[in-house]
Write a protein that holds these residues in place. Sequence first.
Motif, mmCIF file in Angstrom:
data_model
loop_
_atom_site.group_PDB
_atom_site.id
_atom_site.type_symbol
_atom_site.label_atom_id
_atom_site.label_comp_id
_atom_site.label_asym_id
_atom_site.label_seq_id
_atom_site.Cartn_x
_atom_site.Cartn_y
_atom_site.Cartn_z
ATOM 1 N N THR A 32 0.838 -1.202 0.000
ATOM 2 C CA THR A 32 0.000 0.000 0.000
ATOM 3 C C THR A 32 0.874 1.254 0.000
ATOM 4 O O THR A 32 2.025 1.227 0.444
ATOM 5 N N LYS A 33 0.294 2.322 -0.503
ATOM 6 C CA LYS A 33 0.941 3.637 -0.463
ATOM 7 C C LYS A 33 -0.078 4.546 0.193
ATOM 8 O O LYS A 33 -1.166 4.727 -0.359
ATOM 9 N N GLY A 34 0.237 5.057 1.353
ATOM 10 C CA GLY A 34 -0.807 5.697 2.140
ATOM 11 C C GLY A 34 -1.761 4.584 2.544
ATOM 12 O O GLY A 34 -1.327 3.545 3.013
ATOM 13 N N ASN A 35 -3.019 4.744 2.297
ATOM 14 C CA ASN A 35 -3.940 3.649 2.587
ATOM 15 C C ASN A 35 -4.464 2.977 1.332
ATOM 16 O O ASN A 35 -5.361 2.149 1.382
ATOM 17 N N PRO A 37 -4.206 0.582 -2.001
ATOM 18 C CA PRO A 37 -3.445 -0.544 -2.552
ATOM 19 C C PRO A 37 -2.691 -0.105 -3.806
ATOM 20 O O PRO A 37 -3.279 0.485 -4.709
ATOM 21 N N PHE A 38 -1.388 -0.372 -3.822
ATOM 22 C CA PHE A 38 -0.534 0.138 -4.890
ATOM 23 C C PHE A 38 -0.023 -0.986 -5.796
ATOM 24 O O PHE A 38 0.057 -0.844 -7.011
ATOM 25 N N GLY A 39 0.345 -2.107 -5.182
ATOM 26 C CA GLY A 39 0.903 -3.190 -5.980
ATOM 27 C C GLY A 39 0.956 -4.482 -5.186
ATOM 28 O O GLY A 39 0.359 -4.589 -4.113
ATOM 29 N N ILE A 40 1.701 -5.443 -5.706
ATOM 30 C CA ILE A 40 1.797 -6.738 -5.031
ATOM 31 C C ILE A 40 3.234 -7.230 -5.115
ATOM 32 O O ILE A 40 3.957 -6.896 -6.068
ATOM 33 N N VAL A 41 3.663 -7.980 -4.107
ATOM 34 C CA VAL A 41 4.982 -8.594 -4.147
ATOM 35 C C VAL A 41 4.804 -10.080 -3.845
ATOM 36 O O VAL A 41 4.041 -10.453 -2.955
ATOM 37 N N THR A 42 5.444 -10.929 -4.652
ATOM 38 C CA THR A 42 5.311 -12.378 -4.475
ATOM 39 C C THR A 42 6.676 -12.990 -4.156
ATOM 40 O O THR A 42 7.712 -12.336 -4.328
ATOM 41 N N GLU A 43 6.658 -14.255 -3.739
ATOM 42 C CA GLU A 43 7.928 -14.950 -3.453
ATOM 43 C C GLU A 43 8.869 -14.882 -4.650
ATOM 44 O O GLU A 43 10.073 -14.698 -4.501
ATOM 45 N N ARG A 44 8.297 -15.021 -5.838
ATOM 46 C CA ARG A 44 9.114 -14.989 -7.059
ATOM 47 C C ARG A 44 9.888 -13.685 -7.196
ATOM 48 O O ARG A 44 11.057 -13.671 -7.597
ATOM 49 N N ASP A 45 9.244 -12.566 -6.867
ATOM 50 C CA ASP A 45 9.908 -11.258 -6.984
ATOM 51 C C ASP A 45 11.157 -11.189 -6.110
ATOM 52 O O ASP A 45 12.178 -10.641 -6.513
ATOM 53 N N PHE A 46 11.073 -11.746 -4.911
ATOM 54 C CA PHE A 46 12.231 -11.725 -4.004
ATOM 55 C C PHE A 46 13.402 -12.510 -4.603
ATOM 56 O O PHE A 46 14.547 -12.072 -4.549
ATOM 57 N N VAL A 47 13.091 -13.686 -5.155
ATOM 58 C CA VAL A 47 14.152 -14.548 -5.706
ATOM 59 C C VAL A 47 14.829 -13.868 -6.893
ATOM 60 O O VAL A 47 16.050 -13.792 -6.972
ATOM 61 N N ARG A 48 13.993 -13.346 -7.807
ATOM 62 C CA ARG A 48 14.546 -12.827 -9.055
ATOM 63 C C ARG A 48 15.161 -11.436 -8.910
ATOM 64 O O ARG A 48 16.104 -11.104 -9.614
ATOM 65 N N ILE A 63 9.250 -1.038 -2.295
ATOM 66 C CA ILE A 63 8.678 -0.447 -3.519
ATOM 67 C C ILE A 63 9.471 -0.862 -4.762
ATOM 68 O O ILE A 63 8.928 -0.978 -5.854
ATOM 69 N N ASP A 64 10.795 -1.115 -4.575
ATOM 70 C CA ASP A 64 11.642 -1.462 -5.716
ATOM 71 C C ASP A 64 11.407 -2.879 -6.238
ATOM 72 O O ASP A 64 11.891 -3.224 -7.320
ATOM 73 N N ILE A 65 10.717 -3.711 -5.476
ATOM 74 C CA ILE A 65 10.444 -5.071 -5.976
ATOM 75 C C ILE A 65 8.936 -5.310 -6.128
ATOM 76 O O ILE A 65 8.490 -6.430 -6.361
ATOM 77 N N THR A 66 8.160 -4.245 -5.997
ATOM 78 C CA THR A 66 6.698 -4.367 -6.074
ATOM 79 C C THR A 66 6.211 -4.292 -7.524
ATOM 80 O O THR A 66 6.673 -3.444 -8.281
ATOM 81 N N ALA A 101 -10.435 0.336 -1.874
ATOM 82 C CA ALA A 101 -10.120 -0.446 -0.671
ATOM 83 C C ALA A 101 -10.072 -1.932 -1.032
ATOM 84 O O ALA A 101 -10.830 -2.398 -1.883
ATOM 85 N N VAL A 102 -9.144 -2.656 -0.398
ATOM 86 C CA VAL A 102 -9.009 -4.089 -0.669
ATOM 87 C C VAL A 102 -10.097 -4.854 0.076
ATOM 88 O O VAL A 102 -10.201 -4.764 1.298
ATOM 89 N N ALA A 103 -10.898 -5.593 -0.687
ATOM 90 C CA ALA A 103 -11.969 -6.388 -0.062
ATOM 91 C C ALA A 103 -11.534 -7.833 0.130
ATOM 92 O O ALA A 103 -12.080 -8.555 0.965
#
Lengths: 144, 149
Positions: A32-35, A37-48, A63-66, A101-103
């Motif tokens: 999230t950015k403020g309140n 929802p801005f993006g998503i980060v997954t396990e794959r993003d961390f590895v790569r 933010i750099d891996i989102t 808002a994320v439901a």
Amino acid sequence: MTKNVIMLDSKYNAMDAAKLMKDKKIASLVVTKGNVPFGIVTERDFVRLICAENLQSKNTKLIDITSSPLITVKPDAIIEDAAKMMAKNKVRRIVVVEDDAVAGILTATDLAAYLIKHRRGTKQVLLALTRNMKSVGNRYIFGV
Amino acid sequence: MLRKRVTEIMTEAPLDTTERGLTVALAARVMKERARGSLIVVDNGKPVGIITERDLVRRVIAENRSSSATKIGDIMSEPLISIGPEATVSSAANVMYKNGVRRLPVIEGGRLLGIVTSTDLARAIQRESEKDEVILAMGRFKMIEELNK
């Protein structure tokens, strides 16, 4: 969908995010950015983006891996349409958003559980796809 | 379909592998370049363990460990949960479900023959449910891509 979505603000670093994912036993986080929802980060993003690049997780901003923008559906979307959207975008999860808002979050595992419930497909195979996760409230917890 | 052998639907060896003494950074580069979610760890050609994206997040990133200083042997999952080549799709599905895993190496006499994943299982049921959009999505979309060609 899973209603209890774990979120983290983009001001945190990648290590904070990985720790949260480990503690909550989840494979992705909504960033999230403020309140909002801005993006998503997954396990794959961390590895790569961190391991393969040999970066230190503590010194890497979340933010750099989102991945952004989010691929979203509204809560009243038809499941078949959400499934098509997953296929088209080659993702395993779609965030359910209403009025910024994320439901909830709809994952491939939720789809497998839905098919079992409605007796579509081959139950044994679909159970393997749910990986023995027990539904607790609205959340899936690993290895219970 | 359930009585089919896993060897009919598995990804056959040679697979991308790694070794205990190699670094996490090197393995992650292989996973990235080859678009793999996991690598089997071999020791003198014999499969001994597995590393998945999850292992790297929880055992390297969450601990702020250096990818170039951490060895695969320190973070891999072992023993390996595997099946033999005579196993059926049905028994592979049961082993995955009971152990909460999505990938099963197929091993015979210490030799790695291939790997079967939950996505392979989903693709196998796709062929029997070709109009079910939700099942199509489960199989990670290959069928839809092929249909659109």
